[in-house]
Design a protein around this motif. Structure first.
Motif, mmCIF file in Angstrom:
data_model
loop_
_atom_site.group_PDB
_atom_site.id
_atom_site.type_symbol
_atom_site.label_atom_id
_atom_site.label_comp_id
_atom_site.label_asym_id
_atom_site.label_seq_id
_atom_site.Cartn_x
_atom_site.Cartn_y
_atom_site.Cartn_z
ATOM 1 N N LEU A 376 0.836 -1.201 0.000
ATOM 2 C CA LEU A 376 0.000 0.000 0.000
ATOM 3 C C LEU A 376 0.873 1.256 0.000
ATOM 4 N N ARG A 377 1.897 1.251 0.841
ATOM 5 C CA ARG A 377 2.785 2.428 0.899
ATOM 6 C C ARG A 377 3.413 2.703 -0.473
ATOM 7 N N LYS A 378 3.876 1.648 -1.117
ATOM 8 C CA LYS A 378 4.556 1.847 -2.411
ATOM 9 C C LYS A 378 3.579 2.354 -3.467
ATOM 10 N N ARG A 379 2.356 1.843 -3.445
ATOM 11 C CA ARG A 379 1.397 2.264 -4.471
ATOM 12 C C ARG A 379 0.856 3.660 -4.175
ATOM 13 N N ARG A 380 0.704 3.977 -2.884
ATOM 14 C CA ARG A 380 0.264 5.351 -2.545
ATOM 15 C C ARG A 380 1.284 6.377 -3.020
ATOM 16 N N ALA A 381 2.541 6.002 -3.024
ATOM 17 C CA ALA A 381 3.592 6.932 -3.449
ATOM 18 C C ALA A 381 3.429 7.321 -4.926
ATOM 19 N N LEU A 382 2.637 6.553 -5.661
ATOM 20 C CA LEU A 382 2.432 6.861 -7.088
ATOM 21 C C LEU A 382 1.320 7.890 -7.308
ATOM 22 N N ILE A 383 0.524 8.162 -6.271
ATOM 23 C CA ILE A 383 -0.609 9.092 -6.446
ATOM 24 C C ILE A 383 -0.074 10.470 -6.851
ATOM 25 N N GLY A 384 -0.673 11.015 -7.908
ATOM 26 C CA GLY A 384 -0.241 12.319 -8.414
ATOM 27 C C GLY A 384 0.734 12.204 -9.581
ATOM 28 N N SER A 385 1.327 11.026 -9.749
ATOM 29 C CA SER A 385 2.276 10.859 -10.872
ATOM 30 C C SER A 385 1.543 10.282 -12.089
ATOM 31 N N THR A 386 2.219 10.332 -13.234
ATOM 32 C CA THR A 386 1.656 9.749 -14.458
ATOM 33 C C THR A 386 2.505 8.545 -14.847
ATOM 34 N N LYS A 426 -0.998 6.573 -21.112
ATOM 35 C CA LYS A 426 -0.465 7.295 -19.936
ATOM 36 C C LYS A 426 -1.634 7.512 -18.974
ATOM 37 N N VAL A 427 -1.432 7.168 -17.709
ATOM 38 C CA VAL A 427 -2.515 7.273 -16.718
ATOM 39 C C VAL A 427 -2.018 8.100 -15.530
ATOM 40 N N ARG A 428 -2.839 9.109 -15.174
ATOM 41 C CA ARG A 428 -2.498 9.902 -13.977
ATOM 42 C C ARG A 428 -3.146 9.219 -12.770
ATOM 43 N N ILE A 429 -2.323 8.858 -11.786
ATOM 44 C CA ILE A 429 -2.792 8.035 -10.668
ATOM 45 C C ILE A 429 -3.489 8.902 -9.616
ATOM 46 N N THR A 430 -4.689 8.443 -9.222
ATOM 47 C CA THR A 430 -5.485 9.202 -8.249
ATOM 48 C C THR A 430 -5.751 8.429 -6.955
ATOM 49 N N SER A 431 -5.642 7.115 -6.968
ATOM 50 C CA SER A 431 -5.878 6.357 -5.732
ATOM 51 C C SER A 431 -5.112 5.037 -5.771
ATOM 52 N N ALA A 432 -5.024 4.411 -4.594
ATOM 53 C CA ALA A 432 -4.228 3.173 -4.518
ATOM 54 C C ALA A 432 -4.812 2.209 -3.499
ATOM 55 N N THR A 433 -4.643 0.929 -3.760
ATOM 56 C CA THR A 433 -4.930 -0.130 -2.788
ATOM 57 C C THR A 433 -3.640 -0.963 -2.689
ATOM 58 N N PRO A 434 -3.599 -1.960 -1.791
ATOM 59 C CA PRO A 434 -2.369 -2.771 -1.733
ATOM 60 C C PRO A 434 -2.096 -3.532 -3.028
ATOM 61 N N LEU A 435 -3.118 -3.747 -3.850
ATOM 62 C CA LEU A 435 -2.924 -4.572 -5.051
ATOM 63 C C LEU A 435 -2.797 -3.789 -6.346
ATOM 64 N N ALA A 436 -3.303 -2.554 -6.367
ATOM 65 C CA ALA A 436 -3.358 -1.844 -7.651
ATOM 66 C C ALA A 436 -3.474 -0.339 -7.421
ATOM 67 N N VAL A 437 -3.238 0.408 -8.501
ATOM 68 C CA VAL A 437 -3.519 1.852 -8.475
ATOM 69 C C VAL A 437 -4.592 2.134 -9.509
ATOM 70 N N SER A 438 -5.301 3.264 -9.327
ATOM 71 C CA SER A 438 -6.336 3.671 -10.282
ATOM 72 C C SER A 438 -6.084 5.104 -10.693
ATOM 73 N N GLY A 439 -6.591 5.460 -11.892
ATOM 74 C CA GLY A 439 -6.399 6.830 -12.322
ATOM 75 C C GLY A 439 -7.158 7.132 -13.590
ATOM 76 N N ASP A 440 -6.783 8.262 -14.220
ATOM 77 C CA ASP A 440 -7.461 8.736 -15.433
ATOM 78 C C ASP A 440 -6.467 8.743 -16.579
ATOM 79 N N VAL A 441 -6.951 8.308 -17.733
ATOM 80 C CA VAL A 441 -6.084 8.323 -18.910
ATOM 81 C C VAL A 441 -5.833 9.771 -19.314
ATOM 82 N N VAL A 442 -4.548 10.107 -19.482
ATOM 83 C CA VAL A 442 -4.247 11.454 -19.938
ATOM 84 C C VAL A 442 -3.751 11.439 -21.386
#
Ligand code: SF4
Length: 444
Positions: A376-386, A426-442
């Motif tokens: 979870l920590r590692k995937r949360r670190a991706l929030i805000g990145s593309t 390319k996906v901008r990441i907006t949320s994370a769980t321990p298994l995956a990240v979610s976001g919007d296609v940019v």
């Protein structure tokens, strides 16, 4: 045309074997069906790595008794590692099995099925682990559209294993390690690329030792270089790496070849040197830690996955504490944890399986919980990145969304109206769980 159904248990090598088996059958008067109840031939491609995997197959075979009573003409075949391990006794056990075929005899399947005429089980297994029989022809199936996903493919680069880790039954069942000539592999990958494949995963039980015995000499690093000129291939992965064979040369290759993905699956199995010795793994936990440091220094952005076995015979609380510490220090993106079960015929089977099941469960849970926090920590670190994701298709949990993977094997979910399977987005990441990240296609 006879209708054939196959159910696959176990590892990626088994998935590939099933694909090649179906390809071979589809080229010889069989039609593949997705529903067991429609089939004239029901095949189980099995796994023997853990007792749990075998129990699942036994339960499926037991459930076929009624179907065989109603439709005695249906052929039931057990393929793969369990077939190799149990041989004829499988056929006797339930009275429903017509065919038993080990992993190195799969190429013979069409003719073996012809021999199934109700006069007794047909058994094809190999008692000599160095026999010249080979797994099903690597090329079969590629031309007949049996690949589950058009844009991705497994490619076997070797078969068998000579490591004899003390808990593992694979070297006995899949036989001696044999590497495929690099020219054959590259030719197969070219054909896959011509057929729309953009991502390949090279498979070997101990993929780092690829090339042993080949003349002229070739290493996995040399092989990775050969895919760079193959037009159409965007990503190259390889599994599974053994820590004792993970070389600096290979890490440099991963870092320098643009198509090779920044992801390593390197199972440590235990953090206790005493247990690693009993497992006959050939490295210490200190060496494993050094490898991780080296990989992170050499390969920018690399993510690493691990496997652990808990409850190996004689494993104490102190041994387990070392394993938990290693898992936390390793900072894995993903980690798979298994409870030890005795595999008859292995060296570890000589040791008493003395860790109670309840303790194995507790240790299993403790590792999974610690990994969940890291994941979870590692995937949360991706929030805000593309991130760049290769699109696999609709998400399994929510088919209205698409799923893809980053180069370092992080699962990405996102909304999209189009069918983008096989494309890079390319996906901008907006949320994370321990298994995956979610976001919007940019950018598509
Ligand atoms: S490397 Fe060890 S665990 Fe992996 S297949 Fe070979 S013997 Fe089994």
């Amino acid at each position: 045309m006879r209708k054939v159904f196959i159910k696959t248990f176990g590892c990626q090598m088994n998935k590939l074997d099933s694909e090649l088996v179906l390809g071979r059958l589809a080229g010889s008067a069989y039609r593949v069906v997705a529903d067991e109840s429609e089939a004239d031939v029901i095949l189980f491609n099995t796994c023997s790595v853990r007792q749990h995997a075998e129990d699942k197959v036994y339960s499926h075979l037991g459930a076929l008794k009624r179907l065989k009573e109603k439709r005695p003409g249906v052929i039931v075949g057990v393929l793969g590692c369990m077939a190799q391990k149990e041989g004829r006794s499988l056929a006797k056990l339930f009275g429903v099995v017509d065919l038993v075929c080990g992993p190195r005899r799969l190429a013979e399947l069409p003719s073996l099925l012809e021999q199934c005429n109700g006069s007794g089980p047909v058994v094809a297994v190999d008692r000599d682990r160095r026999s010249s029989h080979r797994a099903v022809s690597f090329e079969a199936g590629r031309a007949t559209g049996c690949r589950p996903t058009r844009h991705r493919a497994y490619v076997a680069v070797m078969t068998g294993c000579d490591n004899f880790c003390s808990y593992c039954v694979v070297p006995y069942l899949r036989g001696a390690e044999v590497s495929r000539p690099p020219g054959d592999i590259v030719e197969e990958v070219r054909r896959l690329a011509d057929d729309g494949c953009v991502e390949i995963t090279l498979l070997g039980q101990n993929v780092n030792s690829y090339g042993t015995g080949l003349k002229p000499g070739v290493t996995l690093a040399d092989l990775l270089a050969m895919f760079e000129p193959v037009e159409g291939i965007e990503r190259v992965n390889f599994v599974t790496s053994h820590p004792k064979d993970l070389s600096r040369e290979l890490m440099n290759a991963v870092a320098s070849f643009p198509k090779v993905c920044e992801y390593l699956h390197v199972p440590p199995q235990s953090g206790s040197d005493r247990i690693l010795k009993l497992m006959k793994r050939g490295y210490t936990s200190a060496h494993y830690r050094e490898l991780l440091l080296m990989a992170r220094e050499i390969i920018p952005g690399v993510e690493i996955a691990g496997d652990f076995i808990v409850g190996f015979p004689t494993e104490t609380e102190e041994d387990f504490a070392r394993t938990l510490a290693l898992l936390k220090d390793a900072d894995f993106l993903n980690c798979f944890v298994f409870k030890y079960s005795t595999r008859p015929g292995t060296a570890a089977a000589e040791l008493q399986d003395d860790v109670p099941l309840e303790v194995k469960r507790e240790r299993n849970q403790a590792l999974l919980k610690a990994q969940e926090e890291t994941s979870l920590r590692k995937r949360r670190a991706l929030i805000g990145s593309t991130v760049e994701a290769l699109v696999e298709g609709p998400s399994k949990r929510d088919p209205s969304r698409l799923t893809g993977r980053t180069r370092n094997n992080c699962i990405v979910h996102f909304e999209s109206a189009g069918d983008l399977a096989g494309r890079l987005v390319k996906v901008r990441i907006t949320s994370a769980t321990p298994l995956a990240v979610s976001g919007d296609v940019v950018e598509e």
